[in-house]
Design a protein around this motif. Structure first.
Motif, PDB file in Angstrom:
ATOM      1  N   PRO B  49      28.308  12.555   6.159  1.00  0.00           N
ATOM      2  CA  PRO B  49      28.858  13.909   5.210  1.00  0.00           C
ATOM      3  C   PRO B  49      30.226  14.148   5.445  1.00  0.00           C
ATOM      4  O   PRO B  49      30.992  14.753   4.448  1.00  0.00           O
ATOM      5  N   ASN B  50      30.793  14.102   6.575  1.00  0.00           N
ATOM      6  CA  ASN B  50      32.303  14.433   6.925  1.00  0.00           C
ATOM      7  C   ASN B  50      33.441  13.349   6.318  1.00  0.00           C
ATOM      8  O   ASN B  50      33.328  12.226   6.798  1.00  0.00           O
ATOM      9  N   VAL B  51      33.973  13.475   5.142  1.00  0.00           N
ATOM     10  CA  VAL B  51      34.815  12.622   4.359  1.00  0.00           C
ATOM     11  C   VAL B  51      36.111  12.350   5.375  1.00  0.00           C
ATOM     12  O   VAL B  51      36.428  11.021   5.775  1.00  0.00           O
ATOM     13  N   VAL B  52      36.416  13.297   6.245  1.00  0.00           N
ATOM     14  CA  VAL B  52      37.817  13.040   6.970  1.00  0.00           C
ATOM     15  C   VAL B  52      37.497  12.155   8.080  1.00  0.00           C
ATOM     16  O   VAL B  52      38.043  11.230   8.425  1.00  0.00           O
ATOM     17  N   THR B  53      36.428  12.495   8.981  1.00  0.00           N
ATOM     18  CA  THR B  53      35.774  11.586   9.844  1.00  0.00           C
ATOM     19  C   THR B  53      35.544  10.223   9.482  1.00  0.00           C
ATOM     20  O   THR B  53      35.953   9.145   9.958  1.00  0.00           O
ATOM     21  N   GLY B  54      34.792  10.086   8.160  1.00  0.00           N
ATOM     22  CA  GLY B  54      34.829   8.707   7.388  1.00  0.00           C
ATOM     23  C   GLY B  54      35.940   7.851   7.427  1.00  0.00           C
ATOM     24  O   GLY B  54      36.072   6.594   7.570  1.00  0.00           O
ATOM     25  N   ILE B  55      37.316   8.580   6.756  1.00  0.00           N
ATOM     26  CA  ILE B  55      38.396   7.905   6.441  1.00  0.00           C
ATOM     27  C   ILE B  55      38.957   7.645   7.806  1.00  0.00           C
ATOM     28  O   ILE B  55      39.424   6.375   8.105  1.00  0.00           O
ATOM     29  N   LEU B  56      38.894   8.565   8.776  1.00  0.00           N
ATOM     30  CA  LEU B  56      39.501   8.169  10.156  1.00  0.00           C
ATOM     31  C   LEU B  56      39.031   6.959  10.906  1.00  0.00           C
ATOM     32  O   LEU B  56      39.760   6.166  11.588  1.00  0.00           O
ATOM     33  N   ILE B  57      37.685   6.926  10.962  1.00  0.00           N
ATOM     34  CA  ILE B  57      37.081   6.034  11.625  1.00  0.00           C
ATOM     35  C   ILE B  57      36.763   4.578  10.928  1.00  0.00           C
ATOM     36  O   ILE B  57      36.812   3.700  11.714  1.00  0.00           O
ATOM     37  N   SER B  58      36.710   4.654   9.594  1.00  0.00           N
ATOM     38  CA  SER B  58      36.504   3.388   9.085  1.00  0.00           C
ATOM     39  C   SER B  58      37.670   2.542   8.318  1.00  0.00           C
ATOM     40  O   SER B  58      38.289   1.652   8.860  1.00  0.00           O
ATOM     41  N   TRP B  59      38.385   3.229   7.235  1.00  0.00           N
ATOM     42  CA  TRP B  59      39.430   2.990   6.633  1.00  0.00           C
ATOM     43  C   TRP B  59      40.620   2.967   7.157  1.00  0.00           C
ATOM     44  O   TRP B  59      41.436   2.055   7.209  1.00  0.00           O
ATOM     45  N   ARG B  60      40.912   4.075   7.950  1.00  0.00           N
ATOM     46  CA  ARG B  60      42.088   4.213   8.820  1.00  0.00           C
ATOM     47  C   ARG B  60      41.604   3.979  10.402  1.00  0.00           C
ATOM     48  O   ARG B  60      42.331   4.398  11.336  1.00  0.00           O
ATOM     49  N   GLY B  61      40.536   3.200  10.704  1.00  0.00           N
ATOM     50  CA  GLY B  61      40.253   2.865  12.034  1.00  0.00           C
ATOM     51  C   GLY B  61      40.953   2.231  12.886  1.00  0.00           C
ATOM     52  O   GLY B  61      41.476   2.459  14.146  1.00  0.00           O
ATOM     53  N   PHE B  62      41.981   1.141  12.117  1.00  0.00           N
ATOM     54  CA  PHE B  62      42.697   0.462  13.036  1.00  0.00           C
ATOM     55  C   PHE B  62      44.062   1.534  13.498  1.00  0.00           C
ATOM     56  O   PHE B  62      44.550   1.122  14.493  1.00  0.00           O
ATOM     57  N   ASP B  63      44.259   2.322  12.419  1.00  0.00           N
ATOM     58  CA  ASP B  63      45.372   3.297  13.025  1.00  0.00           C
ATOM     59  C   ASP B  63      44.836   4.173  13.844  1.00  0.00           C
ATOM     60  O   ASP B  63      45.685   4.561  14.850  1.00  0.00           O
ATOM     61  N   THR B  64      43.719   4.620  14.039  1.00  0.00           N
ATOM     62  CA  THR B  64      43.184   5.602  15.022  1.00  0.00           C
ATOM     63  C   THR B  64      43.165   4.694  16.293  1.00  0.00           C
ATOM     64  O   THR B  64      43.466   5.256  17.412  1.00  0.00           O
ATOM     65  N   LEU B  65      42.929   3.371  16.448  1.00  0.00           N
ATOM     66  CA  LEU B  65      42.962   2.606  17.460  1.00  0.00           C
ATOM     67  C   LEU B  65      44.592   2.548  18.039  1.00  0.00           C
ATOM     68  O   LEU B  65      44.494   2.865  19.144  1.00  0.00           O
ATOM     69  N   GLY B  66      45.192   2.575  16.928  1.00  0.00           N
ATOM     70  CA  GLY B  66      46.793   2.337  17.584  1.00  0.00           C
ATOM     71  C   GLY B  66      47.075   3.829  18.424  1.00  0.00           C
ATOM     72  O   GLY B  66      47.945   3.863  19.133  1.00  0.00           O
ATOM     73  N   GLU B  67      46.678   4.982  17.423  1.00  0.00           N
ATOM     74  CA  GLU B  67      46.790   6.208  18.126  1.00  0.00           C
ATOM     75  C   GLU B  67      46.381   6.285  19.282  1.00  0.00           C
ATOM     76  O   GLU B  67      47.023   7.077  20.303  1.00  0.00           O
ATOM     77  N   VAL B  68      45.176   6.008  19.667  1.00  0.00           N
ATOM     78  CA  VAL B  68      44.608   6.089  21.025  1.00  0.00           C
ATOM     79  C   VAL B  68      45.310   5.229  22.054  1.00  0.00           C
ATOM     80  O   VAL B  68      45.613   5.583  23.189  1.00  0.00           O
TER      81      VAL B  68
END
Lengths: 124, 231
Positions: B49-68
């Motif tokens: 249901p939360n679109v922002v989390t969906g974007i951050l974890i799937s489509w931008r997941g690689f970016d999130t990994l880099g951020e961590v």
């Protein structure tokens, strides 16, 4: 409050105001801690501007629940892309601030002062 | 005086640029095509249901990994920067000389800490359902750690254990990403687990798992950074 100005424009003016305050603080203050605080202020201002740019008139947060049904999500949700970008920006801003503070501690240990006037050897 | 004049000039020019931006800005009346795609596809494809989390974890997941990874590097570089040059001596004296916290802070921390940690865990695991997610919950947990350190200044944080937890979470995160690559559409694709019922606690594929790992990792990293600053 009835002002006639759209809410996202008010947010943008606030954000740009914070940015200018931060820029002014960075340019005029001589204390490293104050410069860091000004930098954080500037980053916060830009984050607010980015979030504001994703607002759609009359829309709500992009979370599907009782306030926003599955069918009307395309019509009544705000742009989620700036929000997702700002989450990244906040984390990176935090990282940069942490490194800056660590450098400030090192500089203080070296010269026992936080005034940038004392660090003239790196001035060009 | 000259410097101040230049500062005024720079701020005025920036203000001019910003005023141009605000002057040309018109509030969006409908979503841009990319945003519309995300808003309709996140609930439909990922079941979150939360679109922002969906974007951050799937489509931008690689970016999130880099951020961590950036957070990890910051923790490491701060450890390097704030390392004590002369072990013992002044460093040991500084730690012993720290005065204890006041009565109000100690009692307040005892009341608030369980609440803060519970709230942090709630925000982490409900990231796919409501406002929240790994980063936000991790920051809340780290703020609880900060209160704990303020309330008992002589306490030491087990940074070695936190480092192990953080590394394990990172390795598991990458493993989930590889599972997505093997079983579903690509790296960090959360659809290799069943979508479940829309809006239920256990739903949206691997998003809650990734979110929880992210929260653990961010919380541990921020706690290590906070601890580095006080030593």
């Amino acid at each position: 409050m009835i002002t006639g100005i759209p809410v996202s424009t008010i947010l943008m003016i606030t954000g740009f105001g914070l940015t200018l305050t931060g820029l002014w603080g960075m340019l005029t203050h001589r204390n490293i801690m104050r410069i860091i605080i000004s930098f954080v202020l500037m980053g916060t201002g830009f984050n607010i501007v980015m979030v504001a740019s994703g607002y759609v008139t009359g829309a709500t947060a992009p979370i599907i629940d009782t306030a926003l049904g599955l069918g009307e999500a395309g019509a009544r949700a705000i742009d989620p892309v700036p929000s997702a970008l700002v989450v990244t920006a906040i984390v990176i801003g935090f990282s940069v601030t942490a490194v800056m503070l660590a450098f400030a501690i090192r500089l203080y240990a070296a010269k026992k002062t936080l005034s940038i006037d004392a660090f003239t050897e790196s001035k060009w | 005086m000259m410097k101040r004049a230049f500062a005024v000039l720079a701020v005025a020019l920036m203000a001019l640029v910003f005023m141009g931006v605000i002057g040309d800005y018109v509030e969006l009346q409908a979503l841009r095509p990319l945003a519309r795609h995300y808003v309709t596809e996140v609930p439909a494809q990922l079941g979150a249901p939360n679109v922002v989390t969906g974007i951050l974890i799937s489509w931008r997941g690689f970016d999130t990994l880099g951020e961590v990874a950036v957070l990890f590097m910051v923790a490491a570089s701060i450890g390097l920067l704030l390392k004590k040059d002369s072990a013992g001596g002044a460093a040991a004296g500084g730690r012993d000389a720290r005065p204890p916290a006041g009565e109000i802070v100690t009692t307040g921390a005892m009341v608030l800490l369980p609440l803060i940690f519970t709230f942090g865990a709630y925000v982490i695991v409900n990231g796919h359902l409501s406002a929240g997610g790994g980063f936000q919950g991790g920051a809340i947990v780290a703020s609880g750690v900060m209160l704990m350190l303020v309330a008992s200044p002589s306490a030491t944080l087990n940074t070695a254990l936190l480092g192990v937890i953080e590394s394990a979470a990172g390795v598991l995160y990458v493993c989930l990403g590889v599972l997505g690559l093997v079983l579903a559409g690509g790296f960090l694709d959360p659809r290799f687990l069943p979508k479940g019922q829309f809006g239920a606690f256990i739903s949206a594929g691997a998003i809650p798992l990734i979110s929880a790992l992210l929260g653990v990792k961010v919380g541990a990293e921020l706690s290590v950074i906070i601890d580095r600053f006080r030593s």
